[in-house]
Design a protein around this motif. Structure first.
Motif, PDB file in Angstrom:
ATOM      1  N   VAL A 150      -2.021   4.759   8.440  1.00  0.00           N
ATOM      2  CA  VAL A 150      -1.121   4.667   7.285  1.00  0.00           C
ATOM      3  C   VAL A 150       0.036   3.743   7.650  1.00  0.00           C
ATOM      4  O   VAL A 150       0.154   3.280   8.791  1.00  0.00           O
ATOM      5  CB  VAL A 150      -0.599   6.057   6.857  1.00  0.00           C
ATOM      6  N   GLY A 151       0.886   3.456   6.669  1.00  0.00           N
ATOM      7  CA  GLY A 151       1.973   2.503   6.892  1.00  0.00           C
ATOM      8  C   GLY A 151       2.853   2.846   8.067  1.00  0.00           C
ATOM      9  O   GLY A 151       3.261   1.965   8.845  1.00  0.00           O
ATOM     10  N   ILE A 166       0.859  -1.184   0.000  1.00  0.00           N
ATOM     11  CA  ILE A 166       0.000   0.000   0.000  1.00  0.00           C
ATOM     12  C   ILE A 166       0.900   1.240   0.000  1.00  0.00           C
ATOM     13  O   ILE A 166       2.036   1.184   0.467  1.00  0.00           O
ATOM     14  CB  ILE A 166      -0.948   0.046   1.212  1.00  0.00           C
ATOM     15  N   ARG A 167       0.370   2.344  -0.514  1.00  0.00           N
ATOM     16  CA  ARG A 167       1.139   3.576  -0.553  1.00  0.00           C
ATOM     17  C   ARG A 167       1.440   4.082   0.857  1.00  0.00           C
ATOM     18  O   ARG A 167       0.715   3.782   1.805  1.00  0.00           O
ATOM     19  CB  ARG A 167       0.374   4.674  -1.302  1.00  0.00           C
ATOM     20  N   ASP A 168       2.472   4.898   0.972  1.00  0.00           N
ATOM     21  CA  ASP A 168       2.815   5.490   2.268  1.00  0.00           C
ATOM     22  C   ASP A 168       1.665   6.298   2.848  1.00  0.00           C
ATOM     23  O   ASP A 168       1.489   6.356   4.068  1.00  0.00           O
ATOM     24  CB  ASP A 168       4.040   6.410   2.128  1.00  0.00           C
ATOM     25  N   ALA A 197       6.745   0.786   1.453  1.00  0.00           N
ATOM     26  CA  ALA A 197       5.667   0.543   0.499  1.00  0.00           C
ATOM     27  C   ALA A 197       6.238  -0.205  -0.702  1.00  0.00           C
ATOM     28  O   ALA A 197       7.210   0.243  -1.319  1.00  0.00           O
ATOM     29  CB  ALA A 197       5.055   1.858   0.061  1.00  0.00           C
ATOM     30  N   ILE A 198       5.642  -1.358  -1.011  1.00  0.00           N
ATOM     31  CA  ILE A 198       6.080  -2.132  -2.162  1.00  0.00           C
ATOM     32  C   ILE A 198       4.929  -2.248  -3.150  1.00  0.00           C
ATOM     33  O   ILE A 198       3.767  -1.994  -2.803  1.00  0.00           O
ATOM     34  CB  ILE A 198       6.589  -3.538  -1.758  1.00  0.00           C
ATOM     35  N   THR A 199       5.225  -2.617  -4.382  1.00  0.00           N
ATOM     36  CA  THR A 199       4.180  -2.723  -5.394  1.00  0.00           C
ATOM     37  C   THR A 199       3.386  -4.013  -5.207  1.00  0.00           C
ATOM     38  O   THR A 199       3.891  -4.995  -4.644  1.00  0.00           O
ATOM     39  CB  THR A 199       4.782  -2.724  -6.802  1.00  0.00           C
ATOM     40  N   PRO A 200       2.148  -4.034  -5.689  1.00  0.00           N
ATOM     41  CA  PRO A 200       1.370  -5.269  -5.634  1.00  0.00           C
ATOM     42  C   PRO A 200       2.066  -6.442  -6.327  1.00  0.00           C
ATOM     43  O   PRO A 200       1.992  -7.586  -5.854  1.00  0.00           O
ATOM     44  CB  PRO A 200       0.066  -4.893  -6.339  1.00  0.00           C
ATOM     45  N   HIS A 214      -6.096  -2.760  -7.155  1.00  0.00           N
ATOM     46  CA  HIS A 214      -7.281  -1.908  -7.037  1.00  0.00           C
ATOM     47  C   HIS A 214      -7.058  -0.828  -5.983  1.00  0.00           C
ATOM     48  O   HIS A 214      -7.370   0.351  -6.206  1.00  0.00           O
ATOM     49  CB  HIS A 214      -8.496  -2.759  -6.673  1.00  0.00           C
ATOM     50  N   ARG A 215      -6.498  -1.210  -4.846  1.00  0.00           N
ATOM     51  CA  ARG A 215      -6.250  -0.234  -3.777  1.00  0.00           C
ATOM     52  C   ARG A 215      -5.289   0.868  -4.224  1.00  0.00           C
ATOM     53  O   ARG A 215      -5.385   2.005  -3.768  1.00  0.00           O
ATOM     54  CB  ARG A 215      -5.690  -0.937  -2.541  1.00  0.00           C
ATOM     55  N   ALA A 216      -4.363   0.516  -5.098  1.00  0.00           N
ATOM     56  CA  ALA A 216      -3.372   1.495  -5.561  1.00  0.00           C
ATOM     57  C   ALA A 216      -4.027   2.680  -6.260  1.00  0.00           C
ATOM     58  O   ALA A 216      -3.450   3.770  -6.317  1.00  0.00           O
ATOM     59  CB  ALA A 216      -2.369   0.822  -6.484  1.00  0.00           C
ATOM     60  N   ALA A 217      -5.248   2.468  -6.767  1.00  0.00           N
ATOM     61  CA  ALA A 217      -5.952   3.536  -7.480  1.00  0.00           C
ATOM     62  C   ALA A 217      -6.978   4.246  -6.600  1.00  0.00           C
ATOM     63  O   ALA A 217      -7.675   5.155  -7.070  1.00  0.00           O
ATOM     64  CB  ALA A 217      -6.644   2.958  -8.710  1.00  0.00           C
ATOM     65  N   GLN A 218      -7.088   3.834  -5.331  1.00  0.00           N
ATOM     66  CA  GLN A 218      -8.068   4.428  -4.427  1.00  0.00           C
ATOM     67  C   GLN A 218      -7.415   5.460  -3.512  1.00  0.00           C
ATOM     68  O   GLN A 218      -6.227   5.350  -3.197  1.00  0.00           O
ATOM     69  CB  GLN A 218      -8.728   3.336  -3.583  1.00  0.00           C
ATOM     70  N   PRO A 219      -8.182   6.457  -3.059  1.00  0.00           N
ATOM     71  CA  PRO A 219      -7.606   7.470  -2.170  1.00  0.00           C
ATOM     72  C   PRO A 219      -7.344   6.952  -0.764  1.00  0.00           C
ATOM     73  O   PRO A 219      -6.366   7.341  -0.127  1.00  0.00           O
ATOM     74  CB  PRO A 219      -8.663   8.581  -2.162  1.00  0.00           C
TER      75      PRO A 219
END
Length: 280
Positions: free
Chosen positions: A197-198, A157-159, A217-220, A245-250
């Motif tokens: 958050v992370g 997940i993103r930072d 944060a690592i990629t899917p 999918h989560r990578a594109a969500q706020p």
């Protein structure tokens, strides 16, 4: 009080079974293989409505979550359990979506939405537990190992991705309350408010292990490479897609208005408290 718990030998059902027993209730495990359970149990087959009716009849409540598997199987299970509920008429049904969300504004399409919709139409008292991300995901060797060895928590997940994390222990707390308290119906969302958050996750691990822990944060796809040897390609595929999918969500934060905090006065454990309760 007599309650039936589905998946009582698994990660989500087992804490519910234990929490009900600790609260002084008679809890019976509904499982395929009763020899896997030391206490009270009843054999059920998700493909047999009659076996489910037999388990549900005369009970004060049932805890349900749909087993992980192919979509067509989950759909069949949802319909079978709903049919059994309509026939057996238990006093209460509490259903955990296991992380899936329910969109009440659209026609039901997923197994979780179909089952929740049929529960609402059954006339049986019910509540739906709607969690988001489970903290237990962080106990996989690919995440916990680097924490122990290098002080790094790695997750796809993103930072800045805030999520309402919760644990299976939190689900059990909410399930026990909802099974015995019929005053709350409909959807009850479970998870941290505000979202974590992370870096918040890493700080919880740092506090528990009493050593510095940072978040990476690592990629899917990177995460997929790590978990595929554990799960196999078939099981890992949907997990990887969920994080794409989560990578594109706020964010992934529950609404306060239908949260367990507001509706039940129950807040989820902090990361540090969860780790302590598990004795990791």
């Amino acid at each position: 009080m007599t309650y039936i718990v589905h998946g009582a030998s698994g990660a989500q059902g087992s804490p519910v079974l234990s929490a009900l027993a600790a609260a002084g209730h008679h809890a019976t495990a509904a499982v395929r293989n009763t020899s896997a359970i030391g206490g009270s149990s009843v054999a059920v087959d998700y493909t047999s409505v009659d076996s489910l009716v037999n388990a549900y009849t005369g009970t004060d409540g049932i805890f349900v979550h749909i087993p992980i598997g192919p979509v067509e199987d989950q759909m069949a299970f949802a319909h079978a359990i709903a049919d059994a509920v309509r026939r057996a008429r238990p006093e209460r049904v509490v259903f955990s979506t296991s992380g899936a969300t329910i969109d009440e504004s659209a026609s039901p399409s997923s197994a979780a939405e179909i089952f929740a919709h049929q529960l609402a139409e059954s006339g049986v008292s019910y509540a739906v537990i709607e969690p988001r991300l489970f903290l237990e995901n962080l106990l996989l060797p690919v995440s916990l190992g680097p924490v122990r060895e290098d002080g790094r928590l790695m997750y796809p997940i993103r930072d800045d991705y805030a999520a309402s994390w919760s644990s299976h222990l939190d689900i059990a707390d909410v399930a026990v309350r909802l099974l015995s308290d019929h005053s709350v119906s409909g959807i009850v969302s479970v998870g941290a408010l505000p979202g974590l958050v992370g870096d918040d996750l890493a700080k919880g691990f740092a506090a528990y292990f009493a050593r510095p822990v940072g978040f990476d944060a690592i990629t899917p796809d990177h995460y997929g490479d790590m978990i595929t040897p554990l799960f196999g390609e078939g099981a890992a595929g949907p997990v990887i897609e969920s994080y794409r999918h989560r990578a594109a969500q706020p964010d992934e934060v529950i609404s306060h208005d239908r949260s367990a905090q507001k509706l039940l006065g129950i807040s989820p454990r902090s990361v540090q408290q969860w780790l302590s309760d598990l004795g990791v």
